[in-house]
Design a protein around this motif. Structure first.
Motif, PDB file in Angstrom:
ATOM      1  N   GLU A  82       2.502   1.726  -3.355  1.00  0.00           N
ATOM      2  CA  GLU A  82       1.543   2.249  -4.349  1.00  0.00           C
ATOM      3  C   GLU A  82       1.330   3.750  -4.164  1.00  0.00           C
ATOM      4  OE1 GLU A  82      -1.979   0.046  -3.661  1.00  0.00           O
ATOM      5  OE2 GLU A  82      -1.264  -1.692  -4.757  1.00  0.00           O
ATOM      6  N   LEU A  83       1.163   4.148  -2.889  1.00  0.00           N
ATOM      7  CA  LEU A  83       0.909   5.568  -2.619  1.00  0.00           C
ATOM      8  C   LEU A  83       2.075   6.441  -3.067  1.00  0.00           C
ATOM      9  CD1 LEU A  83      -0.646   5.227   0.942  1.00  0.00           C
ATOM     10  CD2 LEU A  83      -1.734   6.353  -0.992  1.00  0.00           C
TER      11      LEU A  83
ATOM     12  N   PRO B 215       3.117   8.104   9.549  1.00  0.00           N
ATOM     13  CA  PRO B 215       2.461   8.399   8.284  1.00  0.00           C
ATOM     14  C   PRO B 215       3.027   9.681   7.660  1.00  0.00           C
ATOM     15  CG  PRO B 215       0.962   8.768  10.143  1.00  0.00           C
ATOM     16  CD  PRO B 215       2.199   8.181  10.704  1.00  0.00           C
TER      17      PRO B 215
ATOM     18  N   TYR C  13       2.409   6.346  -6.965  1.00  0.00           N
ATOM     19  CA  TYR C  13       1.375   7.123  -7.645  1.00  0.00           C
ATOM     20  C   TYR C  13       1.659   8.624  -7.543  1.00  0.00           C
ATOM     21  CZ  TYR C  13      -3.252   8.726  -9.003  1.00  0.00           C
ATOM     22  OH  TYR C  13      -4.283   9.343  -9.641  1.00  0.00           O
TER      23      TYR C  13
ATOM     24  N   ASP D 270       0.828  -1.215   0.000  1.00  0.00           N
ATOM     25  CA  ASP D 270       0.000   0.000   0.000  1.00  0.00           C
ATOM     26  C   ASP D 270       0.861   1.264   0.000  1.00  0.00           C
ATOM     27  OD1 ASP D 270      -2.361  -1.455   0.030  1.00  0.00           O
ATOM     28  OD2 ASP D 270      -2.418  -1.544   2.210  1.00  0.00           O
ATOM     29  N   VAL D 271       1.903   1.241   0.820  1.00  0.00           N
ATOM     30  CA  VAL D 271       2.780   2.425   0.897  1.00  0.00           C
ATOM     31  C   VAL D 271       3.501   2.618  -0.435  1.00  0.00           C
ATOM     32  CG1 VAL D 271       4.768   3.440   2.064  1.00  0.00           C
ATOM     33  CG2 VAL D 271       3.080   2.159   3.386  1.00  0.00           C
TER      34      VAL D 271
END
Lengths: 336, 128
Positions: B21-22, B111, B25, B18-19
């Protein structure tokens, strides 16, 4: 056919049926997981667009797709902050997910449903969920309380400090998780923690002191020093530990006093903290305890602290004394 | 010096998909070419093969953690000059110090704020 043979056949048949059920179930779960992954892969571009540009996802999503999107956004929400995170919070609010999860947390009869809702509320990221999560710390189901503590940490709600510490002190939530949650909140949790120092519950006072030691600063040293006279040894131990971080030269006398406490863990914590303060005036008392304290842990901590303050002096003391602890501490300090 | 007409390539290494991908992107949207790796070993091999313009590395990765990977990058003559930004949940001062000690150029806490990440990437690339 004898009774024994019939029983054997029946048992074999049962085993085969059980095996078939397990294999089918496993296959079905794997199929569902694959399907879910496919749905998530399809929705990922929309989720990323929503995150980075606030672009609304397609309006015609099915219930299953909306759930998958919510899970995906929840996972992303754990990794990001700032405007990107705000887009997720706004989406969840628009979709009514915040209200839905709050209703589940308040009304669901099954504990796992309430726990899932408490967990999701942390990912949704809206501080509006904080009061419900604080109430959930009193839920009869432990998994709900744990999920609530975790989510309060994720939301970084300063006002939840006292409720979290109370949950840990009353063993309603794991102390380690509560510490993590309060460290996420950071210094804004300090006012609530300071207020807890006058709690009638010794565990609450001790937990608050421990966290003040981690989050506080020199202005907390006077209060920590005062707690070295607390009637509870648990509190005195945490006060001595806290002074190792927030204390300074002016707390030296109080820590030397704590080194003579009748309870060994208090003496051990005082020795450790004196080592952190690195004041040479503590050296004689520490050497004395390293050589003569009847409790192993205290003697070891005193020896380590002495070696930390002045290694050559501790080496000299070690060579002239029979203290194994001093010799070990000097050796260890030499290796480092 | 980076060729101003060429799109810079950034290697993103994180074991959390997930990280990855973030980050990928956001950096792609900001005009960078991004290549991804799921662990430290894969990242090192990709870096050797593609020589990226910058690396964004997670600290806690399987096979080779971010610190060790940075150390190896700094020890390899062909990779030595590649800037490294560490991205990690570990944010205590000692961890930050350790990151700089092994040769990282910048440090971002998880985060993370994707806008801040892009700003740091631009700043670090601009310094080259």
């Amino acid at each position: 056919m004898s009774v024994l043979e019939i029983a054997a056949v029946a048992l074999t048949a049962c085993s085969i049926v059980m095996l078939a059920v397990l294999v089918t179930r496993r296959w079905e779960l794997a199929r569902r997981a694959r399907h879910r992954e496919e749905v998530e892969a399809r929705l990922r571009p929309a989720a990323l667009e929503l995150l980075h540009a606030g672009t609304e996802p397609p309006a015609d999503l099915s219930v299953e797709e909306k759930e998958a999107l919510a899970d995906l956004l929840g996972r992303y929400a754990r990794a990001v902050r700032g405007p990107t995170h705000d887009h997720i919070v706004e989406y969840f609010a628009r979709e009514g997910m915040l209200d839905r999860e709050l209703a589940v947390l308040a009304q669901a009869r099954k504990g796992w449903r309430r726990a899932t809702a408490a967990f999701r509320l942390g990912d949704i990221g809206s501080v509006d969920a904080a009061p419900a999560l604080v109430r959930a710390l009193e839920d009869p189901d432990r998994s709900v309380r744990i999920a609530a503590a975790r989510s309060l940490g994720r939301l970084r709600v300063p006002d939840a400090g006292a409720a979290l510490v109370a949950a840990a002190a009353q063993r309603r939530a794991p102390a380690g998780l509560v510490r993590w949650a309060l460290l996420q909140v950071g210094p804004p949790a300090l006012p609530e923690l300071r207020a807890l120092l006058s709690s009638p519950n010794e565990r609450e006072r001790a937990a608050a002191l421990q966290l003040i030691g981690l989050l506080g600063g020199p202005s907390d040293a006077a209060e920590a020093e005062a707690r070295l006279r607390d009637s509870s040894a648990l509190v005195r131990t945490q006060a001595a530990r806290a002074l190792g971080r927030v204390g300074g030269e002016r707390n030296l006398a109080a820590l030397l006093g704590a080194l003579e406490d009748r309870i060994p863990p208090v003496r051990g914590a005082a020795a450790t903290s004196l080592g952190y303060l690195r004041d040479p005036r503590a050296l004689d008392a520490l050497t004395e305890h390293a050589e003569r304290d009847p409790f192993f842990e205290v003697a070891r901590e005193a020896a380590r602290a002495a070696a930390r303050i002045d290694l050559p002096a501790a080496t000299l003391s070690a060579s002239g004394s029979g203290s194994e602890h001093l010799r070990e501490a000097v050796d260890l300090a030499g290796i480092r | 010096m980076t060729d101003p007409d060429r799109t810079p390539t950034i290697l993103v290494a994180d074991d959390e998909e997930d990280v990855r991908e973030l980050v990928t992107y956001r950096l792609t949207r900001s005009g960078y070419d991004v290549i991804g790796a799921g662990d430290g070993q894969e990242a090192f091999e990709l870096a050797t093969e593609r020589t990226p313009d910058l690396m964004v590395l997670d600290v806690m990765m399987p096979k080779l953690d971010g610190y060790e990977l940075t150390r190896r990058v700094r020890a390899e003559s062909s990779l030595r000059s590649i800037p490294v930004i560490l991205l990690t949940a570990r944010s205590q001062e000692t961890d930050v110090d350790r990151g700089f000690e092994v040769g990282a150029d910048d440090y971002l806490k998880k985060p993370f704020n994707p806008d801040e990440l892009v700003a740091r990437v631009r700043a670090v690339l601009g310094r080259r």
